[in-house]
Motif scaffolding. Structure first.
Motif, PDB file in Angstrom:
ATOM      1  N   VAL A 217       0.861  -1.180   0.000  1.00 48.29           N
ATOM      2  CA  VAL A 217       0.000   0.000   0.000  1.00 48.29           C
ATOM      3  C   VAL A 217       0.900   1.234   0.000  1.00 48.29           C
ATOM      4  CG1 VAL A 217      -1.751   1.302   1.255  1.00 48.29           C
ATOM      5  CG2 VAL A 217      -1.833  -1.198   1.251  1.00 48.29           C
ATOM      6  N   PRO A 218       0.742   2.146  -0.969  1.00 42.10           N
ATOM      7  CA  PRO A 218       1.627   3.312  -1.034  1.00 42.10           C
ATOM      8  C   PRO A 218       1.461   4.233   0.168  1.00 42.10           C
ATOM      9  CG  PRO A 218       0.467   3.002  -3.117  1.00 42.10           C
ATOM     10  CD  PRO A 218      -0.187   2.108  -2.112  1.00 42.10           C
ATOM     11  N   GLY A 219       2.596   4.590   0.762  1.00 43.45           N
ATOM     12  CA  GLY A 219       2.560   5.500   1.909  1.00 43.45           C
ATOM     13  C   GLY A 219       2.675   6.952   1.547  1.00 43.45           C
ATOM     14  N   HIS A 273      -3.333  -6.944   2.672  1.00 42.10           N
ATOM     15  CA  HIS A 273      -4.272  -6.352   3.639  1.00 42.10           C
ATOM     16  C   HIS A 273      -4.413  -4.860   3.345  1.00 42.10           C
ATOM     17  CE1 HIS A 273      -4.155 -10.084   5.903  1.00 42.10           C
ATOM     18  NE2 HIS A 273      -2.843 -10.039   5.840  1.00 42.10           N
ATOM     19  N   PRO A 274      -4.963  -4.503   2.197  1.00 43.03           N
ATOM     20  CA  PRO A 274      -5.030  -3.080   1.827  1.00 43.03           C
ATOM     21  C   PRO A 274      -5.847  -2.247   2.794  1.00 43.03           C
ATOM     22  CG  PRO A 274      -6.404  -4.418   0.371  1.00 43.03           C
ATOM     23  CD  PRO A 274      -5.576  -5.377   1.177  1.00 43.03           C
ATOM     24  N   GLU A 275      -6.792  -2.880   3.457  1.00 44.86           N
ATOM     25  CA  GLU A 275      -7.632  -2.151   4.407  1.00 44.86           C
ATOM     26  C   GLU A 275      -6.850  -1.680   5.628  1.00 44.86           C
ATOM     27  OE1 GLU A 275      -7.462  -6.324   5.834  1.00 44.86           O
ATOM     28  OE2 GLU A 275      -7.678  -5.375   3.865  1.00 44.86           O
ATOM     29  N   ALA A 276      -5.655  -2.236   5.843  1.00 46.09           N
ATOM     30  CA  ALA A 276      -4.835  -1.850   7.002  1.00 46.09           C
ATOM     31  C   ALA A 276      -4.031  -0.583   6.744  1.00 46.09           C
ATOM     32  CB  ALA A 276      -3.890  -2.987   7.383  1.00 46.09           C
ATOM     33  N   GLU A 310     -10.320   3.007  -1.774  1.00 46.96           N
ATOM     34  CA  GLU A 310     -10.947   2.214  -0.710  1.00 46.96           C
ATOM     35  C   GLU A 310     -11.861   1.109  -1.256  1.00 46.96           C
ATOM     36  OE1 GLU A 310     -12.652   5.034   2.061  1.00 46.96           O
ATOM     37  OE2 GLU A 310     -10.706   5.249   3.061  1.00 46.96           O
ATOM     38  N   ASP A 311     -11.549   0.620  -2.439  1.00 49.53           N
ATOM     39  CA  ASP A 311     -12.302  -0.502  -3.007  1.00 49.53           C
ATOM     40  C   ASP A 311     -11.566  -1.795  -2.673  1.00 49.53           C
ATOM     41  OD1 ASP A 311     -14.393  -1.723  -4.422  1.00 49.53           O
ATOM     42  OD2 ASP A 311     -13.221  -1.762  -6.268  1.00 49.53           O
ATOM     43  N   PHE A 312     -11.421  -2.064  -1.384  1.00 51.47           N
ATOM     44  CA  PHE A 312     -10.576  -3.152  -0.916  1.00 51.47           C
ATOM     45  C   PHE A 312     -11.036  -4.520  -1.400  1.00 51.47           C
ATOM     46  CE2 PHE A 312     -10.555  -0.048   2.777  1.00 51.47           C
ATOM     47  CZ  PHE A 312      -9.410   0.602   2.346  1.00 51.47           C
ATOM     48  N   TYR A 313     -12.328  -4.657  -1.710  1.00 52.92           N
ATOM     49  CA  TYR A 313     -12.876  -5.959  -2.082  1.00 52.92           C
ATOM     50  C   TYR A 313     -13.382  -6.000  -3.525  1.00 52.92           C
ATOM     51  CZ  TYR A 313     -12.526  -6.084   2.940  1.00 52.92           C
ATOM     52  OH  TYR A 313     -12.035  -5.992   4.224  1.00 52.92           O
TER      53      TYR A 313
END
Length: 470
Positions: A217-219, A273-276, A310-313
């Motif tokens: 996930v890009p910071g 775990h992109p939601e994290a 935020e389209d994690f799924y």
């Protein structure tokens, strides 16, 4: 034969730590700009691979380096081979570290460094477990081969090459995930959304960059804009201040007349775990999408903001899928690149998908959803199908029993979105080295591993190797 594995690990703790610290000091990030025949993934992965194999030579194992792609450390004889798979390459360190990521620091019972938990720390635990068995001269009926890779975090080109030159073990595990066991892994594919680098109108997107790898996930994210007049610059500057106040990101904006340079800082995380995390790329696109960009720039920004953010799924992208055993598909947007006038403008999206769907279905879903946005879809070179070893397989049953015996806690099967070398074998799993309740810092700044967990994992690995190969 009764062996006090904990006592044997205690006797080697100092040596294990010294070897691990020396290994962690090697920056083993893949660097394609420095690839040579001698260093197929750059000098860092090669140096770490050779360093690990040198431990095996020092300790009297049979060692083979397979052209600096991968290698193995071998012990014992038998018609069957137990494989243990670790990797020496690491993801880029990135920003946000409190210490030098390649100068290990031990504090508060943890060792901090890039690779400490993924995967040099767990690999060293598994290596010392095998070393204990060799030191004790424990009789085995199977060969044990510790396979050392150097490209797990990128394209797995190391294992492609290795298996072209060496026979595969019959069964085994990778110390690159969690206890009590990972006996299922989702499929894994990267699909790139491509856009034209066109601009016109009063506001131009000159450049947009975010991300280090598709599995992170890009910071951080940056963009450079040019606008028609200074009044519009002032409007964008004010709006950015309001945006960072209203959203869980920070950032800076620098205005030089009609040129603006913007940076957004989010939070990195593992791409499984992109939601994290807080994806800096999609948040920056969300901010910019409110302004009147046109052509390819508009399509790039609107896709990132309206469909990827935020389209994690995969629901907004039209590829959502859930399996009763493997759970939901997850999507991480790991790389963003736009340069005005360039033909190379993209958002690279990485999918961890359960059994029941496939790559063709994902591509068709994206084309249907994003065709009107001007995006074309291309596939990455590698597609990994979902992988599962039944819980009643003797390999899984034995490893769960070892875990239970050493922790007093009930073992259970787990299926993850992350991909490990465990899936290289039909009867292959991931096994530790993280324990339930651990703090996941893989692919993040300030990565660490608990020393108690490191030594406890070494005990479990030693007993597991013994029971599987005795």
């Amino acid at each position: 034969m009764t062996i006090d594995w904990k006592k044997e690990v205690e006797a080697r703790k100092d040596d294990l730590m010294k070897d691990l610290i020396d290994l962690l000091r090697i920056n083993s990030e893949r660097d394609d700009s420095k690839v040579t025949v001698d260093a197929p993934f750059g000098p860092g992965p090669r140096d770490a691979l050779k360093h690990m194999l040198a431990y095996g030579e020092r300790d009297g194992f049979t060692v083979k380096n397979v052209d600096n792609y991968a290698g193995h450390i071998e012990y014992g004889e038998g018609d069957e081979t137990l494989g243990i798979f670790g990797h020496m390459d690491v993801v880029p360190a990135g920003d946000g570290w409190s210490t030098d990521p390649y100068e290990p620091v031990v504090k508060d019972g943890k060792i901090f460094a890039r690779g400490s938990s993924d995967d040099k720390g767990p690999s060293m635990a598994a290596y010392y477990a095998l070393k204990i068995i060799k030191d004790l001269g424990v009789p085995l009926s199977k060969k044990v081969r510790f396979v050392v890779g150097s490209d797990e975090e990128s394209g797995w080109g190391d294992m492609d090459y290795y298996f072209q030159h060496e026979e595969a073990p019959d069964f085994g595990f990778s110390p690159d995930a969690e206890f009590p066991i990972i006996n299922g892994e989702k499929g894994n594919i990267t699909l790139t959304l491509n856009f034209k680098g066109t601009n016109d109108g009063e506001i131009h997107l000159v450049s947009f960059k975010s991300g280090l790898r598709e599995n992170m996930v890009p910071g951080t994210a940056t963009a450079t804009l040019t606008v028609a007049d200074e009044a519009l610059s002032a409007e964008i500057e004010k709006s950015f201040t309001n945006f960072t106040t209203a959203h869980p990101v920070s950032g800076t904006i620098k205005v030089d007349g009609t040129t603006l340079a913007i940076e957004v800082v989010g939070k990195g995380a593992h791409g499984a775990h992109p939601e994290a995390g807080m994806n800096a790329g999609t948040f920056l696109a969300l901010f910019l999408d409110q302004f009147d960009f046109t052509s390819g720039a508009k399509q790039f920004l609107h896709t990132a903001a309206a469909y990827v953010h935020e389209d994690f799924y995969g629901e907004k992208l039209g590829v959502a899928y859930e399996d009763a055993k493997m759970g939901k598909l997850t999507m991480n947007a790991g790389l963003f690149s736009f340069t005005e006038g360039s033909d190379e403008n993209y958002i690279r999206t990485n999918y961890r998908y359960p059994q029941g769907t496939d790559a063709d279905t994902l591509v068709a879903g994206l084309e249907k959803t994003l065709g009107a946005q001007g995006a074309t879809i291309t596939r990455g070179e590698r597609n990994m199908d979902p992988h599962y070893v039944p819980i009643d397989d003797p390999l899984v049953a034995t490893l769960l029993q070892v875990y239970e015996d050493h922790t007093g806690q009930k073992g259970f099967e787990q299926i993850i979105g992350g991909g490990t070398y465990g899936r290289l074998l039909k009867r292959g799993v991931a096994y530790g080295a993280m324990f339930p309740g651990y703090t996941d810092t893989m692919h993040q700044a300030n990565e660490f591993m608990s020393l108690d967990d490191l030594f406890r994992a070494t005990v479990i690995y030693a007993d597991a190797i013994y029971r599987l190969a005795k």
